[in-house]
Design a protein around this motif. Structure first.
Motif, PDB file in Angstrom:
ATOM      1  N   LEU A 232       0.832  -1.207   0.000  1.00 16.79           N
ATOM      2  CA  LEU A 232       0.000   0.000   0.000  1.00 16.79           C
ATOM      3  C   LEU A 232       0.865   1.254   0.000  1.00 16.79           C
ATOM      4  O   LEU A 232       0.588   2.207  -0.753  1.00 16.79           O
ATOM      5  N   ARG A 233       1.890   1.287   0.811  1.00 16.84           N
ATOM      6  CA  ARG A 233       2.752   2.474   0.844  1.00 16.84           C
ATOM      7  C   ARG A 233       3.449   2.691  -0.493  1.00 16.84           C
ATOM      8  O   ARG A 233       3.574   3.832  -0.954  1.00 16.84           O
ATOM      9  N   ARG A 234       3.863   1.621  -1.126  1.00 17.23           N
ATOM     10  CA  ARG A 234       4.528   1.770  -2.430  1.00 17.23           C
ATOM     11  C   ARG A 234       3.551   2.296  -3.486  1.00 17.23           C
ATOM     12  O   ARG A 234       3.925   3.093  -4.353  1.00 17.23           O
ATOM     13  N   ILE A 235       2.293   1.857  -3.411  1.00 16.47           N
ATOM     14  CA  ILE A 235       1.277   2.368  -4.338  1.00 16.47           C
ATOM     15  C   ILE A 235       1.142   3.878  -4.202  1.00 16.47           C
ATOM     16  O   ILE A 235       1.042   4.606  -5.206  1.00 16.47           O
ATOM     17  N   TYR A 236       1.163   4.376  -2.955  1.00 12.48           N
ATOM     18  CA  TYR A 236       0.973   5.809  -2.720  1.00 12.48           C
ATOM     19  C   TYR A 236       2.213   6.636  -3.051  1.00 12.48           C
ATOM     20  O   TYR A 236       2.200   7.859  -2.907  1.00 12.48           O
ATOM     21  N   GLN A 237       3.235   5.996  -3.543  1.00 12.71           N
ATOM     22  CA  GLN A 237       4.425   6.698  -4.031  1.00 12.71           C
ATOM     23  C   GLN A 237       4.454   6.745  -5.554  1.00 12.71           C
ATOM     24  O   GLN A 237       5.451   7.166  -6.144  1.00 12.71           O
TER      25      GLN A 237
END
Length: 247
Positions: A232-237
Motif C-alpha cells: 500500500l505504501r509503495r502504491i501511494y508513491q
C-alpha cells in the motif's frame, strides 16, 4: 458532485475461488485530463514501522486507466448500508447487526494504518459498503450465444471516476463494495478487510496466504500483514491523474 462522465471497473472476489476482472468503457481524451503526478505520502503511511528487509507484491497490483487508485483527501469516508425495514429482534435483523459489527471491525483494523471515518450519508462517502449479494458473473458465448453464470461470490468491489464540484474541479474516484449477508463472523471480517484493501488502492492480489489480500479464503483468517502495508505504501508513491484539478 457533477457527473460529466464516468466509467466502471470491477475486481470480483470469490472466496475459495479465483478473482476476475470485468470490462470497462473508454475514458475521455487524455488531453482533457490532469497530468499524472505523485501526491504527498499520507503521514500515517510514512510513519509505518515496516521491516526494511521485507518484500511486497506491488508487481501484482494493477493501475486503473487513470493511474493508481490513490486517495489524496483525508480522512477517506466510509458509508455502511443499514436497512431500516427489518423487524426488530428478527433473524434478519440479527444477521444485519452481525454484518455491521464485522464490517466496523475491519474498518478499525485499517484505521490503525490509514485515515478512515464512517459517515451516515451514502452520497457523501468515498467508499460505500452495501448489505447485499453481488451480482452473478454473466457471460455470453460469442459463437453459440449461450449464457452462463459463474458461481456466487461473497463480495465485489468496483470503482467509478467523476469530476468534483469543488473549485477548481478535481478528478476523483469513488468505491462501491457489496458483501453478501449471512456469512460467519470471521469470514465477514476477512472479506471486509480484503475488500477495503482494494478500496484503499491495492487493486490486485497477494500470492501468499498470510496476507489480507490473498484471493481465497484460508483456514486461518490473515490479519493485515507487513506485505499488505508495504504494498500500500509503495502504491501511494506512484503517479496518478486522480486528485488533481482540470488542466
Amino acid at each position: 458532485m457533477r457527473w460529466g462522465w464516468a466509467f466502471l471497473v470491477g475486481l470480483l472476489l470469490c472466496l475459495g475461488g479465483n478473482s476476475t476482472l470485468y470490462g470497462q468503457s473508454n475514458p475521455p481524451n487524455p488531453s482533457a485530463l490532469p497530468a499524472a503526478a505523485i501526491h504527498p505520502l499520507p503521514p500515517s503511511l510514512q510513519a509505518l514501522p515496516l521491516r526494511v528487509d521485507g518484500d511486497d507484491y506491488f508487481e501484482r497490483v494493477q493501475p486503473s486507466p487513470l493511474g493508481f487508485l490513490i486517495w489524496s483527501q483525508f480522512p477517506v469516508t466510509v458509508y455502511l448500508e443499514t436497512p431500516q425495514t427489518l423487524t426488530p429482534d428478527s433473524a434478519a435483523a440479527k444477521r444485519l447487526a452481525s454484518w455491521i459489527m464485522a464490517i466496523k471491525t475491519a474498518i478499525a483494523d485499517w484505521q490503525q494504518f490509514f485515515p478512515l471515518a464512517i459517515v451516515d450519508v451514502a452520497d457523501q462517502a468515498d467508499i460505500r459498503i452495501f448489505y447485499r449479494d453481488p451480482p452473478l458473473n454473466r457471460r455470453v458465448d460469442p459463437e453459440t450465444g449461450l449464457i452462463t453464470f459463474g458461481r456466487a461470490r461473497t463480495a465485489q468491489a468496483r470503482y467509478e471516476f467523476y469530476w468534483s464540484d469543488e473549485v477548481p474541479s478535481r478528478l476523483r474516484h469513488r468505491m462501491t463494495i457489496e458483501i453478501k449477508p449471512g456469512l460467519g463472523q470471521l469470514s465477514l471480517q476477512a472479506t471486509a478487510r480484503h475488500e477495503l484493501g482494494h478500496a484503499l488502492g491495492i487493486w490486485g492480489h497477494s500470492d501468499r496466504q498470510a496476507d489480507a489480500l490473498y484471493p481465497s479464503q484460508t483456514r486461518d483468517v490473515p490479519p493485515i500483514s507487513q506485505r499488505d502495508l508495504k504494498t500500500l505504501r509503495r502504491i501511494y508513491q506512484q503517479p496518478t491523474r486522480l486528485g488533481w484539478p482540470k488542466p
